[in-house]
Write an enzyme that holds these catalytic residues in place. Structure first.
Site, PDB file in Angstrom:
ATOM      1  CG  HIS A  44      -0.228   0.041   2.551  1.00 16.59           C
ATOM      2  ND1 HIS A  44       0.571  -0.919   3.138  1.00 16.59           N
ATOM      3  CD2 HIS A  44      -0.133   1.077   3.300  1.00 16.59           C
ATOM      4  CE1 HIS A  44       1.195  -0.334   4.212  1.00 16.59           C
ATOM      5  NE2 HIS A  44       0.622   0.822   4.360  1.00 16.59           N
ATOM      6  CG  HIS A  59      -0.125   5.809   2.362  1.00 15.11           C
ATOM      7  ND1 HIS A  59      -1.378   5.462   2.888  1.00 15.11           N
ATOM      8  CD2 HIS A  59       0.530   5.163   3.572  1.00 15.11           C
ATOM      9  CE1 HIS A  59      -1.651   4.595   3.438  1.00 15.11           C
ATOM     10  NE2 HIS A  59      -0.141   4.399   4.430  1.00 15.11           N
TER      11      HIS A  59
END
Length: 237
Positions: A44, A59
């Protein structure tokens, strides 16, 4: 950050200056020429160090660590060189939305304090390859934001949260140590926030989270070496 980013770790710039992008495509490209610093085990987040010394964290979504990597396809690996505009990941945005999570792409410069005077961000619609932000660098010599070997950062954090006897679990994500503590009243949050190398503290999901930055895995290893591997939590998030 744009108002779309509601997570306090990012909106309060605990990770450094940056911006949030609302994607219309799941194709992620590198924002700079540089080298891959980190790839989160749950896919992620990706860290990149630019040729100018910026340590950039990408992110993918907010709280998407809980999806265990399912929406993400990473196309690069640690230490790989990348160019601005090069495709580095693919995201299934529909999977993130079905999980009722924010799919904003967060870009944070994690060594902001040591390298940047200011960050000028362009708002509005931006196409891939267009300039969306310009960083004005400091004139002084670039320094590493955190040097764990000199600061004994892991040891200081371990002591501040109450030591091994107060820890029932410890994991980490791309930027944060995630403690599960036996007694949450023991840590002195203000004292921890003032430790050199700590970017901030966040409490969520029953965890006491200490924000470190992209070298969080090194600090995690330092702490685990001191407390042993008997916490049954050897899988990083």
């Amino acid at each position: 950050f744009l108002s779309v980013c509601l997570n306090p770790v990012f909106s309060k710039e605990l990770m450094g200056k940056g911006l949030a992008i609302q994607p219309i495509s799941g194709v992620i490209t590198s924002p700079v020429n540089g080298k891959i610093l980190t790839v989160a085990k749950t896919k992620h987040a990706i860290g990149i160090k630019s040729e100018d010394g910026l340590e950039i964290l990408l992110h993918f979504g907010i709280d998407t660590v809980k999806l265990e990597g399912k929406p993400f396809k990473i196309l690069v690996q640690k230490d790989q060189k990348v160019k601005n505009g090069e495709k580095i990941a693919e995201i299934d945005l529909s999977m993130i939305k079905k999980a009722n999570l924010d799919d904003s792409i967060i870009l944070a410069i994690t060594n902001t304090q040591d390298i940047i005077n200011k960050l000028d961000v362009t708002t509005g619609d931006i196409k891939s390859g267009e300039v969306c932000a310009t960083a004005v660098l400091k004139n002084s010599e670039i320094k590493t934001a955190i040097n764990s070997s000199e600061s004994n950062l892991g040891e200081k954090i371990l002591k501040a949260v109450g030591g091994k006897d107060n820890i029932s679990g410890l994991t980490h994500c791309a930027t944060r140590l995630r403690f599960t503590l036996k007694d949450n009243s023991i840590p002195n949050t203000k004292k921890i926030q003032n430790i050199k190398g700590v970017l901030g503290v966040s409490k969520a999901g029953g965890q006491y989270q200490v924000v470190i930055g992209q070298n969080v895995a090194d600090i995690y290893d330092e702490i685990m070496a001191k407390i042993g591997s008997d916490l049954n939590n050897d899988t990083s998030q």
